[in-house]
Scaffold this active site. Structure first.
Site, short mmCIF file in Angstrom:
data_model
loop_
_atom_site.label_atom_id
_atom_site.label_comp_id
_atom_site.label_asym_id
_atom_site.label_seq_id
_atom_site.Cartn_x
_atom_site.Cartn_y
_atom_site.Cartn_z
CE1 TYR A 143 -2.39 3.30 2.41
CE2 TYR A 143 -3.75 2.46 0.62
CZ TYR A 143 -3.49 3.43 1.57
OH TYR A 143 -4.30 4.53 1.68
CG ASP A 238 5.91 3.66 0.62
OD1 ASP A 238 4.72 3.48 0.27
OD2 ASP A 238 6.24 4.39 1.59
CE LYS A 266 2.19 5.51 8.02
NZ LYS A 266 0.79 5.39 8.45
P1 KE4 Z 1 -0.72 8.57 4.34
O1 KE4 Z 1 -1.17 9.24 3.05
O2 KE4 Z 1 -1.84 7.77 4.99
O3 KE4 Z 1 -0.02 9.53 5.29
O4 KE4 Z 1 0.43 7.51 3.95
C1 KE4 Z 1 0.14 6.57 2.95
C2 KE4 Z 1 1.09 5.38 3.08
C3 KE4 Z 1 2.14 5.28 2.19
N1 KE4 Z 1 3.01 4.24 2.24
C4 KE4 Z 1 2.87 3.28 3.19
C5 KE4 Z 1 3.86 2.14 3.23
C6 KE4 Z 1 1.81 3.34 4.14
O5 KE4 Z 1 1.68 2.36 5.06
C7 KE4 Z 1 0.91 4.42 4.09
C8 KE4 Z 1 -0.25 4.55 5.06
N2 KE4 Z 1 -0.28 3.62 6.13
C9 KE4 Z 1 -1.62 3.30 6.62
C10 KE4 Z 1 -1.46 2.20 7.68
N3 KE4 Z 1 -1.04 0.96 7.10
C11 KE4 Z 1 -2.35 4.50 7.11
C12 KE4 Z 1 -3.57 4.21 7.94
C13 KE4 Z 1 -4.83 4.69 7.26
O6 KE4 Z 1 -4.95 4.55 6.02
O7 KE4 Z 1 -5.71 5.22 8.00
#
Ligand code: KE4
Length: 429
Positions: A143, A238, A266
């Protein structure tokens, strides 16, 4: 026990789609309704019904020092007294950029954005601009945020809700995203062979965390590096979740494999909205205003997030990782003991303070196909038992626990005892 949360959820659903601002928070895949939180302090969170929880999610990674850390709050408060945003440059941005360059081996220049999604979207645009090629290779179960190019066989909330391929992503966009299997270098080689000179980038979660925690096997990362060299494509790690989490320099430090670009998020925001992408000067210098690849953001590099992020990275000394390893190893050992003694069909995957307890007949989860076989119903029951005992776990089997450095002995003891009780209960369900 959760009356006020139930009422709050009903109210939220009147005004917010699904009652949440991010799907996984809806607790749908754990057959429950969301808990609404009021406060966090250290290793604990408190909901609006007054229940107390040990937090094992850390807001999906950012809170490596727990909730409301004194030094982080102080930096945000002090900075906010001078104003919250200028839409113009501050030296705080340079200080955080310099800190990231110092800590992450492959990053020579870095650009701040406001989320991990912005970071990954921008990184693939930059890779396409740099290589003048169109296709990207991603891995099923990975993801990278909700950018159109990534919502194909996506992990995290997408697979949690059974929506790995989202409506609204046009065929034209989807055709430029090629899907390989994690830990299967041949699947990558075949895609390169079929698309010869047209693969701009390979983007990978170097330690996957969105189908539960899945480690790269053997030489997988090295072989990705070699294939990108051979076919002149950009390798993007990533590290939005793994960056500063599994080591000061992330997975690339642990496995000694240097990507061309890295995406971050994060932890670098200290709990405020921040994303970043960085890498080789030769590539990063193509970004406007220096180069022709455009990317911008009103609140990118805003002073509050920069000061919070700086405070966190300055605190990330070696001893923090030693402490995190001690805490995580102790919990893993206790939970493994419980799994064996309750004869539960489950196993744990862990790297540092990122961990997943998988409910599966399999002894290892190595890719998306294995992950689709997980016993999500069992996980849902386990989640609920742990919640009722004051343990807040990720509300999805396809996510990781993120343990904080402020978990104390009492917390660890409660985590191990509650896990045992929950597994015992599952035996009779
Ligand atoms: P954000 O756009 O949510 O800040 O980051 C996206 C993202 C990008 N790359 C990786 C490897 C990620 O895990 C994420 C987002 N992580 C999720 C939890 N697995 C966010 C939680 C959510 O979607 O509410």
């Amino acid at each position: 026990m959760y009356n006020n949360s139930h009422k709050a959820f009903d109210e939220a659903k009147k005004f917010i789609p699904g009652g949440v601002n991010s799907p996984v928070r809806a607790f749908k895949s754990v057959n429950s309704t969301p808990v609404f939180f009021e406060k966090g302090q250290g290793s604990k969170m408190f909901d609006i019904d007054g229940n107390e929880y040990i937090d094992c999610v850390s807001s999906w990674g950012p809170l490596i020092f727990g909730h409301a850390h004194e030094s982080i709050l102080k930096s945000i408060t002090e900075t906010s007294k001078k104003g919250t945003t200028y839409g113009a440059s501050t030296e705080l941005e340079t200080l955080l950029a310099k800190k990231i360059v110092d800590m992450v081996p492959s990053i020579e220049k870095v650009r701040m954005v406001n989320s991990g999604t912005e970071a990954t979207m921008s990184a693939i645009r930059l890779a396409r601009g740099y290589t003048k090629k169109e296709k990207i290779i991603k891995f099923s179960g990975n993801y990278h945020g909700h950018g159109d190019s990534f919502l194909i066989k996506a992990g995290s909330g997408a697979v949690t809700l059974g929506l790995p391929d989202s409506p609204g992503v046009t065929k034209n966009i989807a055709k430029d995203t090629l899907i390989a299997d994690f830990n299967n270098i041949e699947s990558v080689f075949n895609l390169f062979n079929e698309n010869k000179e047209n693969v701009a980038a390979v983007i990978v979660e170097p330690i996957a965390g969105n189908m539960g925690l899945v480690k790269p096997q053997k030489n997988f990362l090295n072989e990705l590096r070699n294939l990108c060299n051979e076919f002149k494509s950009v390798l993007i790690f990533d590290e939005v979740m793994t960056g500063f989490r599994v080591a000061p320099g992330g997975v690339q430090e642990l496995y000694n494999v240097n990507p061309d670009l890295t995406t971050l998020g994060k932890i670098i925001g200290g709990g405020l909205p921040v994303g970043a992408y960085g890498g080789k000067k030769e590539i990063m210098n193509l970004l406007a205003p220096e180069g022709p690849v455009y990317q911008a953001g009103t609140l990118s590099g805003n002073p509050l997030a920069m000061s919070a992020g700086l405070t966190v990275l300055d605190m990330l000394e070696k001893d923090v990782y030693i402490k995190l390893e001690e805490i995580s190893k102790t919990i893993e050992k206790g939970w493994n003991q419980n799994i064996i003694e309750t004869n539960t069909k489950a196993h744990i995957a862990r790297v540092g303070s990122m961990m997943t307890l998988f409910f599966s007949e399999k002894n290892e989860i190595n890719n998306y196909e294995d992950a689709l076989d997980l016993d999500t119903d069992r996980y849902a029951k386990y989640f609920k038992h742990m919640l009722d005992m004051g343990i807040y776990l990720p509300p999805s089997q396809y996510e990781c626990l993120f343990l904080s450095s402020v978990l104390d002995e009492k917390d660890i003891d409660h985590l191990i005892k509650s896990n045992r009780k929950a597994l015992e209960k599952l035996k009779n369900e």
